[in-house]
Write a protein that holds these residues in place. Structure first.
Motif, mmCIF file in Angstrom:
data_model
loop_
_atom_site.group_PDB
_atom_site.id
_atom_site.type_symbol
_atom_site.label_atom_id
_atom_site.label_comp_id
_atom_site.label_asym_id
_atom_site.label_seq_id
_atom_site.Cartn_x
_atom_site.Cartn_y
_atom_site.Cartn_z
ATOM 1 N N ASN A 286 -14.108 0.381 -5.991
ATOM 2 C CA ASN A 286 -13.556 1.466 -5.189
ATOM 3 C C ASN A 286 -13.128 2.646 -6.061
ATOM 4 O OD1 ASN A 286 -12.753 2.531 -2.629
ATOM 5 N ND2 ASN A 286 -10.635 2.106 -3.176
ATOM 6 N N GLU A 287 -12.668 2.354 -7.285
ATOM 7 C CA GLU A 287 -12.196 3.402 -8.190
ATOM 8 C C GLU A 287 -13.337 4.027 -8.993
ATOM 9 O OE1 GLU A 287 -9.193 4.740 -8.365
ATOM 10 O OE2 GLU A 287 -8.630 3.457 -6.682
ATOM 11 N N PRO B 144 -1.248 6.819 -7.195
ATOM 12 C CA PRO B 144 -2.211 6.344 -8.206
ATOM 13 C C PRO B 144 -1.781 6.744 -9.608
ATOM 14 C CG PRO B 144 -3.318 7.418 -6.363
ATOM 15 C CD PRO B 144 -1.868 7.708 -6.202
ATOM 16 N N ALA C 8 -11.154 -7.111 -8.549
ATOM 17 C CA ALA C 8 -9.934 -6.455 -8.064
ATOM 18 C C ALA C 8 -8.746 -6.674 -8.987
ATOM 19 C CB ALA C 8 -9.600 -6.951 -6.660
ATOM 20 N N ASP D 274 -7.466 -2.683 -3.444
ATOM 21 C CA ASP D 274 -8.234 -1.789 -4.286
ATOM 22 C C ASP D 274 -9.032 -2.610 -5.290
ATOM 23 O OD1 ASP D 274 -9.152 0.615 -5.117
ATOM 24 O OD2 ASP D 274 -7.384 1.166 -6.276
ATOM 25 N N SER D 275 -10.164 -2.078 -5.721
ATOM 26 C CA SER D 275 -10.998 -2.773 -6.692
ATOM 27 C C SER D 275 -11.601 -1.765 -7.651
ATOM 28 C CB SER D 275 -12.113 -3.559 -5.993
ATOM 29 O OG SER D 275 -13.065 -2.671 -5.433
ATOM 30 N N HIS E 163 0.839 -1.189 0.000
ATOM 31 C CA HIS E 163 0.000 0.000 0.000
ATOM 32 C C HIS E 163 0.879 1.246 0.000
ATOM 33 C CE1 HIS E 163 -3.517 -2.491 0.881
ATOM 34 N NE2 HIS E 163 -2.747 -3.135 1.733
ATOM 35 N N ALA F 144 -14.591 -0.593 0.132
ATOM 36 C CA ALA F 144 -14.562 0.639 -0.668
ATOM 37 C C ALA F 144 -14.402 1.859 0.229
ATOM 38 C CB ALA F 144 -15.830 0.763 -1.492
ATOM 39 N N SER F 145 -13.606 2.817 -0.246
ATOM 40 C CA SER F 145 -13.440 4.062 0.505
ATOM 41 C C SER F 145 -14.649 4.959 0.259
ATOM 42 C CB SER F 145 -12.151 4.758 0.056
ATOM 43 O OG SER F 145 -12.193 5.042 -1.323
ATOM 44 N N GLU G 166 -6.832 -5.753 2.814
ATOM 45 C CA GLU G 166 -7.311 -4.540 2.156
ATOM 46 C C GLU G 166 -6.725 -4.469 0.755
ATOM 47 O OE1 GLU G 166 -6.410 -1.157 4.486
ATOM 48 O OE2 GLU G 166 -7.613 -1.780 6.204
#
Length: 908
Positions: A128-129, A34, A103, A124-125, A30, A149-150, A122
């Motif tokens: 989430n994006e 990005p 993901a 990213d997927s 992490h 998801a954030s 944890e």
């Protein structure tokens, strides 16, 4: 004994946990910057439809009349979209499949130790994006990605978990519910302006998870009418979905559709392993930015033979690995493809840099060895050259990006495994030290070796203690400087006290050497060679179950080779036939067995006949206590053997699980441990009660030939108990004692406890062999990964992985308990302390575990890696489990609950 067991349990728990730090750590990193493509995306929204449990051949194959059961999807393949087969990886389960799809990576092995529904790590997927994601479907899948998801931009709509019922008359209603909810959602938007505005923005995702096909496959098999009709329902639902979406967005051409599956399903309705029917799933993509169907004239390079069966050889097929979208699916400019490739390479390179930085910060500078194929200078060289090629519009030479991706991924693996050798050496040192200590304890306390009083230890205890403390201090300082995790301290420091104990008892080894002249060396060597060969045979049996058949055939000859046949012909013949009958089970298939409840009833009759014969033959030698009522337990066995037939018939008629059957099943499970405690503690009476009680539950969890396994195993165990008496008599250890006269609850006469003999090594090996046979006799890793849900239908039909898993685990444990009770009986009948035999068993098990520790591999397919790790985990779990199970066995055999007592009335 209790102290030793506690220490041994702690040591083995540490060894067991170590495998998770060495091989089960997450490779994800992490904190990267990005990355994004500087060009505009061709699509504004994604509609992702995942038909859970859908096989590729089930979707693409034609009906006998030449028509398709999925005409809409077929028309997309032939006219408007791209298609292929998506190759999944083991385990072919719902969570790993969806992680790969959404993901973009295969679920890492650390997930094995985590929950089933939650995110193991944890990550990213694409959800989430996204700007917003709307999901409809199963409550087991959707929350996993919403939780990861954030922010608050993933909206889930699920039906109640109780709807996932394998006994349902129409599981396709789950998919119908999803399609209806989606249609209602778009209709409601017309009266909600703010929601409508949100939908018109870009980067929106609509995810439909369809569980009906998977549920029908489990309940009725993929060849059933229900499974195939559900495919047709999904096809028509997708057609309506596309019409609804296109109409809402005014046919703007900005929507991309992806239709696929997370995994397939075997012909017998299971998934989790690596059969092609589980790993080959359909992939159909169409819409904005997707290459349209292309006609081909030449033969396509696919040797699986499916194209002709599907009659799709005229349309270009593009296969993918699940989680990876190849450029052949994209319909865009060469610049867009090159920028996508470059961005992907930079994303992975950022992960590599982060991983390298983390490892460099926690390693002494003079010990740090960087990855030589991707140094900082090479990173700059490759990225600059790739950027210049794009600027010069030389898009065809962008293969440098693929080189960067490959090296970055290899570098990630390099740094992920950086500490593996160091930790492995520490665990191996602890293993060897612990095993050596147990051997020395056996020699010192149970072998009859006596040390002369004038023997002085070679290494004084005080100096030895000082040396060990200094070593421990150096290890602590080294780990502190490297800022190592707390678990590293445990793995590295554990060998210090273990080897301290070994060196402290080194005098025992000296005694053995001095006593060598009086030992039967040839006999000792023969025993050790045979046991070493036997351990290797058990190790091989983890990979090839049929080796157990060879082992049982060899064990069948034991009475003839040892001379016992001349002294106990009938008992030897019973042993011989029992071994041969049990040898048939490892040759049977572990998965793919069709349910046959008639065999379960036959197994019930077999166990009842055996019990009746025993009671009749022993009615004079060991009469039953007035409080014993074996006929009631035998009647209960008959009922439990018949319940699966009633349940199977009810489910076939789609009448659901009968309530009475469910009550009988759960009450049997709850009482299976209590019922034996109500019977007499005479050896065979108690063993018979344990057998009848446990097999009742086993029958309820059986669907076919595996139901015969406990009766045959019990037959051999009874034969083993009897023939060991003859072996004991042949050794001249004690006079003949009728086994049936022994009482488990009787106080043990310490004066009769004898020292270990070489033959006790054989007894311990037999026990380990039968434990492995109990585990692999009717299954293996594949059968655990892809068990038939029909096995638990007598208890529940609503999908619940934890309860179902617990029931299947109890089914696995039942043969273990049968063998453990037999071993307890042999300890009592051969006048040997339980600690003596158990220590030998511990050594054999630890040697197997150490063997598998060296065989753990981190290369090859996920199945190869997972299987090698699973073998180590199984052996270590078995060692820990046997320690705990021995306590349960002791209670089962020696304790008794008396519900009433007969009181005497005295008259004056």
């Amino acid at each position: 004994m209790i102290t030793f067991l506690l220490v041994g349990l702690i040591v083995h728990v540490v060894f067991f946990i170590s495998i998770f730090d060495i091989y089960f750590t997450s490779p994800l990193v992490h904190g990267m910057t990005p990355q994004s493509i500087p060009l505009k995306a061709p699509a504004s929204r994604l509609v992702l439809v995942v038909a859970d449990g859908l096989r590729a051949d089930s979707l693409f194959s034609l009906l006998p009349n030449g028509s398709s059961r999925s005409p809409y999807i077929r028309s997309v393949i032939e006219n408007t979209g791209s298609w292929g087969v998506s190759h999944t990886r083991v385990p072919t389960e719902s969570r790993p499949g969806h992680v790969a799809l959404i993901a973009g990576f295969y679920e890492d092995v650390s997930a094995v130790a985590k929950g089933w529904k939650e995110n193991p790590v944890e990550f990213d997927s694409v959800f989430n994006e996204s700007r917003r994601t709307w999901c409809w479907g199963s409550p087991d899948i959707l929350p996993m990605f919403a939780k990861g998801a954030s922010g608050d931009h993933v909206y889930t709509h699920t039906y109640p978990a109780q709807e996932e019922d394998f006994a349902s008359t129409d599981a396709s209603r789950l998919d119908r519910w999803v399609f209806d909810q989606v249609k209602s959602f778009f209709q409601s938007v017309k009266s909600n302006s703010s929601l409508g505005a949100s939908l018109l923005e870009d980067k929106n995702i609509f995810f439909l998870h369809l569980l009906g096909i998977d549920t029908n496959g489990h309940a009725h098999r993929p060849m059933s009418k229900e499974y195939k009709e559900n495919i047709g329902l999904v096809d028509s639902g997708v057609a309506d979905l596309v019409s609804t979406v296109e109409e809402f967005f005014g046919y703007d051409g900005k929507t991309v559709y992806v239709f696929t599956s997370d995994h397939g399903m075997t012909n017998w309705g299971s998934h989790g392993a690596g059969h092609p029917s589980e790993t080959l799933t359909p992939l159909v993509v169409w819409g904005a930015g997707v290459q349209k169907a292309q006609r081909v004239n030449e033969v396509q390079p696919y040797a699986d033979g499916y194209l002709q069966d599907w009659q799709l050889e005229h349309v270009r097929r593009v296969d993918v690995n699940q989680g990876v979208l190849p450029l052949l699916y994209l319909n865009n400019s060469e610049e867009f493809k090159a920028e996508s490739m470059y961005t992907n390479a930079i994303q992975i390179l950022e992960q590599f840099k982060t991983k390298m930085s983390q490892k460099k910060e926690t390693t002494l500078s003079f010990l740090f060895t960087p990855y030589q194929f991707l140094t900082e200078s090479k990173q700059v060289e490759i990225t600059n050259k790739a950027r210049i090629l794009i600027q010069l519009q030389k898009y065809e030479d962008i293969s440098l990006c693929q080189t960067l991706i490959t090296r970055s991924l290899e570098g990630l693996v390099y740094y992920h495994k950086y500490d593996r050798f160091f930790l492995g050496c520490s665990v191996v040192m602890g293993f060897i030290g612990w095993t050596s200590y147990v051997v020395l304890v056996i020699l010192k306390t149970h072998s009859g070796l006596s040390r002369p009083p004038d023997v002085v230890q070679k290494i004084p205890s005080r100096k030895l203690l000082t040396l060990c403390l200094c070593v421990a201090l150096l290890i602590i300082l080294f780990l502190l400087v490297q800022r190592s995790p707390l678990t590293y301290y445990i793995y590295c420091l554990l060998p210090v006290p273990v080897w301290y104990c070994v060196l402290k008892e080194s005098g025992t080894l000296t005694d053995l050497v001095q006593s060598a002249h009086s030992l039967p060396l040839w006999k000792c060597l023969r025993y050790f060679v045979l046991v070493a060969f036997g351990i290797e045979l058990l190790v091989v049996s983890f990979f090839h179950r049929s080796v157990l058949t060879i082992g049982l055939a060899a064990l069948a000859l034991w009475p003839f080779c040892s001379g016992l046949f001349s002294k106990a012909k009938w008992r030897s013949l019973s042993w011989f036939l029992g071994c041969l009958c049990l040898a048939a089970f490892p040759l049977m298939p572990v998965v793919g067995r069709e349910p046959n409840v008639d065999v379960v009833m036959c197994a019930g009759l077999l166990i009842l006949l055996t019990s009746f014969c025993y009671l009749w033959s022993s009615r004079h030698k060991t009469p039953l206590h007035t409080s014993d009522r074996p006929q009631f337990v035998m009647l209960h066995v008959a009922v439990c053997a018949y319940v699966p037939s009633l349940t199977h018939s009810s489910l076939l008629q789609k009448q659901g699980l009968p309530l009475m059957n469910q009550i009988i099943s759960w009450s049997t499970l709850a009482s299976s441990i209590v019922i034996p405690l109500l019977s007499s503690t005479r050896i065979f009476h108690r063993l018979l009660s344990i057998l009848l009680s446990l097999t009742s539950t086993y029958f309820l969890l059986s669907t076919g030939s595996e139901a015969v396994f406990p009766p045959v195993l019990s037959w051999l165990m009874f034969a083993w108990i009897n023939i060991e008496q003859e072996a004991l008599l042949a050794q001249g250890v004690a006079g003949r004692q009728e086994v049936s006269s022994i009482d488990f609850a009787a106080n043990i006469d310490i004066s009769r406890i004898r020292q270990l003999k070489l033959d006790d090594i054989r007894r311990s090996y037999f026990f380990v062999f039968f434990i492995i046979t109990a585990f692999f006799g009717t299954g293996n890793i594949a059968s655990i990964n892809s068990f038939d849900p029909a096995s638990v239908y007598c208890f529940l039909t609503v999908f619940n992985p934890f309860i179902m898993g617990a029931l299947m685990m109890w089914k696995v444990i039942i043969p273990f308990i049968i063998v453990m009770c037999t071993f307890e009986t042999i300890q009592v009948s051969t006048q040997l302390s339980s600690r003596s035999l158990f220590l030998i068993v511990l050594v054999i098990s630890d040697l197997m575990a150490l063997h598998f520790f060296f065989m753990v591999q981190d290369y090859g397919s996920w199945l190869d890696i997972g299987t090698s790790i699973s073998h180590y985990v199984i052996v270590m779990s078995m060692t820990i489990f046997l320690m705990l199970l021995s306590v349960l066995t002791h209670v089962l055999t020696s304790k008794r609950i008396i519900l009433w007592r007969r009181t005497k009335i005295h008259f004056p």
